[in-house]
Design a protein around this motif. Structure first.
Motif, PDB file in Angstrom:
ATOM      1  N   SER A  50       0.824  -1.223   0.000  1.00 44.10           N
ATOM      2  CA  SER A  50       0.000   0.000   0.000  1.00 44.10           C
ATOM      3  C   SER A  50       0.849   1.260   0.000  1.00 44.10           C
ATOM      4  O   SER A  50       0.324   2.356  -0.227  1.00 44.10           O
ATOM      5  CB  SER A  50      -0.904   0.026   1.243  1.00 44.10           C
ATOM      6  OG  SER A  50      -1.667  -1.132   1.306  1.00 44.10           O
ATOM      7  N   VAL A  54      -0.260   5.211  -0.783  1.00 45.06           N
ATOM      8  CA  VAL A  54      -0.296   6.124   0.365  1.00 45.06           C
ATOM      9  C   VAL A  54       0.745   7.233   0.190  1.00 45.06           C
ATOM     10  O   VAL A  54       0.471   8.413   0.451  1.00 45.06           O
ATOM     11  CB  VAL A  54      -0.065   5.336   1.673  1.00 45.06           C
ATOM     12  CG1 VAL A  54       0.228   6.280   2.832  1.00 45.06           C
ATOM     13  CG2 VAL A  54      -1.271   4.481   1.976  1.00 45.06           C
ATOM     14  N   THR A  99      -4.634   8.829   4.903  1.00 44.09           N
ATOM     15  CA  THR A  99      -4.011   7.513   4.758  1.00 44.09           C
ATOM     16  C   THR A  99      -5.022   6.409   5.066  1.00 44.09           C
ATOM     17  O   THR A  99      -5.108   5.408   4.340  1.00 44.09           O
ATOM     18  CB  THR A  99      -2.798   7.406   5.701  1.00 44.09           C
ATOM     19  OG1 THR A  99      -1.964   8.523   5.479  1.00 44.09           O
ATOM     20  CG2 THR A  99      -2.015   6.136   5.450  1.00 44.09           C
ATOM     21  N   PHE A 103      -6.354   3.648   2.580  1.00 48.58           N
ATOM     22  CA  PHE A 103      -6.142   2.282   3.066  1.00 48.58           C
ATOM     23  C   PHE A 103      -7.466   1.511   3.036  1.00 48.58           C
ATOM     24  O   PHE A 103      -7.519   0.354   2.592  1.00 48.58           O
ATOM     25  CB  PHE A 103      -5.594   2.374   4.490  1.00 48.58           C
ATOM     26  CG  PHE A 103      -5.094   1.084   5.053  1.00 48.58           C
ATOM     27  CD1 PHE A 103      -3.891   0.548   4.628  1.00 48.58           C
ATOM     28  CD2 PHE A 103      -5.814   0.420   6.045  1.00 48.58           C
ATOM     29  CE1 PHE A 103      -3.416  -0.630   5.176  1.00 48.58           C
ATOM     30  CE2 PHE A 103      -5.342  -0.766   6.590  1.00 48.58           C
ATOM     31  CZ  PHE A 103      -4.142  -1.287   6.157  1.00 48.58           C
ATOM     32  N   THR A 146      -3.702  -5.221   9.520  1.00 42.18           N
ATOM     33  CA  THR A 146      -4.166  -3.850   9.246  1.00 42.18           C
ATOM     34  C   THR A 146      -3.960  -2.951  10.460  1.00 42.18           C
ATOM     35  O   THR A 146      -3.530  -1.800  10.336  1.00 42.18           O
ATOM     36  CB  THR A 146      -5.661  -3.826   8.862  1.00 42.18           C
ATOM     37  OG1 THR A 146      -6.404  -4.489   9.877  1.00 42.18           O
ATOM     38  CG2 THR A 146      -5.900  -4.505   7.530  1.00 42.18           C
ATOM     39  N   LEU A 150      -1.246   0.063   9.553  1.00 36.72           N
ATOM     40  CA  LEU A 150      -1.725   1.418   9.245  1.00 36.72           C
ATOM     41  C   LEU A 150      -0.921   2.506   9.967  1.00 36.72           C
ATOM     42  O   LEU A 150      -0.546   3.492   9.329  1.00 36.72           O
ATOM     43  CB  LEU A 150      -3.232   1.551   9.532  1.00 36.72           C
ATOM     44  CG  LEU A 150      -3.803   2.900   9.100  1.00 36.72           C
ATOM     45  CD1 LEU A 150      -3.603   3.136   7.606  1.00 36.72           C
ATOM     46  CD2 LEU A 150      -5.268   3.021   9.430  1.00 36.72           C
ATOM     47  N   GLY A 204      -6.952   1.353  11.582  1.00 34.87           N
ATOM     48  CA  GLY A 204      -6.517   0.093  10.952  1.00 34.87           C
ATOM     49  C   GLY A 204      -7.376  -1.068  11.400  1.00 34.87           C
ATOM     50  O   GLY A 204      -7.805  -1.901  10.591  1.00 34.87           O
TER      51      GLY A 204
END
Lengths: 257, 333
Positions: A50, A54, A99, A103, A146, A150, A204
């Motif tokens: 990612s 991001v 973000t 995400f 996650t 994150l 996240g």
């Protein structure tokens, strides 16, 4: 009226199911056996893969925010405070939220679609039969990945955003990197960084949890997979904003602002 | 398995990079707030801290040296500010350094300024209380400004009156509107210039004269510088002095003579004495004059008798007629 009641009932049922699902995660994540390899694989996919997206959005946000704030600050004659202001905006709010939204769009949908397709092709049931705990293998690893990735992405996104802001400041004015750096950090405090960092764990967690829930509970065939992916993104995006709202209230109560 | 390793290492780099940035961020903030490194405490006591709070910067001669640790209320009029200062500053800050509350920029955060004093003093120690200086507060400044504004208003009014008077003054405008004035002024300046030139010439002439006099040219020069002339002058002066002496002796002779004459008059010698001093002579003279008077009266009587005598009456009448005739034409005219 009938339909409305039905919708309410459905919504409440879903909320209850989701709570139960979250409870199941908490009751399972710390118990052996640990799916370490799968966890790292998910971390790699969720976090590392990612980063380009991001990074790009973060860079653009930093640059654009700087250029957009400049005229207003010039009106007040405080153009020199541009790095400080952009720094605080990015670290406190823009970095974590943008973000997390990116995400959610990328990871939430992919988890929803992946688990949804596994569910409708009955792979999850097959897993259960073969003695593997599908919840541990699929859900716990993804949610942990996650939740932990994150914040890392947010930190890197902040750094890239600040670099973008530095370039933005230098498009119209001249500010050395040292001065930019000093101005940004002189105006930041723990009250700016720590709540933003902590809330990104919740973001996240929300993205992973919603994605897994929607995928795990998808039905009605391949059509349901698409719906799962879509509703995962929508719900996690809404949750991100709700968590943000709660987080700002909590930091205010704790006096960290 | 190889692919697994690569992805793990990439993941490691990713996570470490993220964590490094977080640590850097926290470290930079911590450094700014003096959480790391060696610090020592200093204190200062104010009557009013003007919104200073924990975390505000402390500057020594403009350099960032620490932060405000806390602000304690000691009593109703005294507030103590505790500062955390970098230990390395201990060798520079002295006990008589003055603490004041300032503002970072025009609208910025409050800062504590420690200013060094010129007088010698020992270095500070931990927990020392530094002297404070009261700084101008915005409110006080505004109050002063209000007073200044009133003064400015008064001055402006007076200025307005003055300008009005100038505007209404015919004389000033006459002068300003007079187009011949510059020409006159120019002419005056030309005159002044020529006068100056003449003055210069005059001065140079004077200079020449003075130098000539100095060199002994001309009569004045001769007077001043000719030694022969000087001798002559001296002689003349001595002669004048001698003449004066002669005049003195002459006056003495005259005085003596006058004295002799007086003596002669007093002691009866010569006719003068007889006239002035002899009373017999004076009586005789008086008698003679009386006799003369009597003789004259007699003569007058004789003349009157003659007028009445027929022999001479015709003559006298003729004389009278002649007199009348002389008066008549004067009247007729």
């Amino acid at each position: 009226m009938m339909v409305n009641t039905q919708n309410w009932k459905q919504w409440l049922e879903e909320a209850g199911e989701m709570s139960r699902f979250t409870g199941r995660f908490f009751s399972q994540w710390f118990r052996p056996r640990y799916e370490v390899t799968e966890f790292f694989r998910q971390c790699f996919i969720v976090g590392y893969r990612s980063l380009p997206l991001v990074g790009l959005t973060g860079f653009i946000m930093g640059l654009v925010l700087t250029l957009q704030l400049r005229p207003s600050l010039i009106d007040y004659g405080v153009e020199s405070q541009l790095p400080a202001m952009v720094g605080i905006a990015i670290v406190r709010e823009v970095g974590p939220v943008i973000t997390a939204l990116i995400f959610a769009g990328k990871i939430g949908s992919s988890i929803g679609a992946e688990l949804g397709s596994m569910k409708v092709t009955e792979q999850i049931d097959a897993m259960e039969v073969s003695g593997t705990n599908p919840f541990k293998y699929l859900v716990v690893t993804r949610v942990l990945a996650t939740t932990l990735m994150l914040p890392v992405l947010v930190m890197l996104g902040d750094a890239i955003s600040l670099y973008g802001s530095y370039l933005g400041v230098n498009i119209r004015g001249v500010t050395s990197f040292d001065l930019f750096w000093t101005q940004v950090f002189d105006n930041l405090s723990f009250g700016d960084v720590v709540p933003a960092f902590v809330k990104s764990f919740f973001f996240g967690f929300a993205v992973g949890m919603v994605g897994c829930f929607k995928g795990y509970h998808s039905h009605k065939g391949t059509e349901g997979v698409g719906r799962s992916a879509n509703s995962a993104v929508v719900l996690s995006s809404i949750l991100i904003f709700i968590i943000d709202l709660v987080a700002v209230q909590v930091t205010d109560i704790l006096g960290l602002n | 398995m190889t692919r697994q390793f690569v992805s793990n290492s990439k993941l490691g780099v990713f996570v470490i990079a993220g964590m490094l940035f977080l640590i850097l961020l926290l470290y930079m903030i911590g450094k700014n707030e003096n959480m790391f490194g060696n610090t020592f405490r200093l204190r200062a006591q104010f009557g009013n801290v003007q919104g200073l709070t924990a975390g505000n910067n402390v500057r020594y001669a403009g350099i960032q040296v620490g932060t405000v640790k806390k602000v304690n209320i000691l009593n109703d009029t005294l507030i103590e500010v505790v500062m955390l200062i970098e230990t390395k500053m201990k060798q520079y800050i002295r006990k008589n350094a003055v603490v004041s509350i300032g503002t970072d920029g025009l609208m910025g955060n409050r800062v504590l300024n420690i200013s060094p004093s010129v007088k010698p003093a020992p270095l500070v120690e931990t927990n020392d209380i530094l002297p404070v200086k009261k700084t101008a507060e915005m409110d006080e400044m505004l109050q002063t400004l209000a007073r200044t504004n009133e003064d400015v208003a008064v001055i402006a009014t007076q200025l307005k009156n003055t300008v009005n008077r100038i505007n209404n003054s015919a004389a000033v405008w006459d002068i300003l509107n007079d187009k011949s004035l510059p020409q006159h002024f120019r002419a005056s300046l030309l005159n002044v210039r020529s006068a100056t030139a003449k003055t210069v010439r005059l001065v140079s002439d004077l200079q020449l004269l003075v130098s000539n006099v100095k060199e002994g040219k001309g009569s004045l020069g001769a007077i001043i510088s000719d030694s022969a002339l000087a001798l002559g002058l001296q002689e003349a002066i001595s002669r004048i002095s001698r003449v004066g002496e002669d005049a003195d002796s002459l006056a003495q002779v005259i005085s003596t003579l006058a004295g002799n004459i007086q003596y002669d008059i007093e002691n009866g010698r010569g006719p003068a004495r007889a006239i002035l001093k002899d009373s017999v002579l004076a009586e005789n003279l008086q008698l003679s004059i009386q006799n003369l008077q009597k003789g004259t009266e007699g003569f007058n009587a004789i003349m009157e008798a003659l007028k009445h005598n027929f022999l001479f009456r015709g003559y006298f009448r003729k004389l009278e007629k002649q007199k009348e005739k002389d008066k008549q034409p004067a009247r007729g005219q």
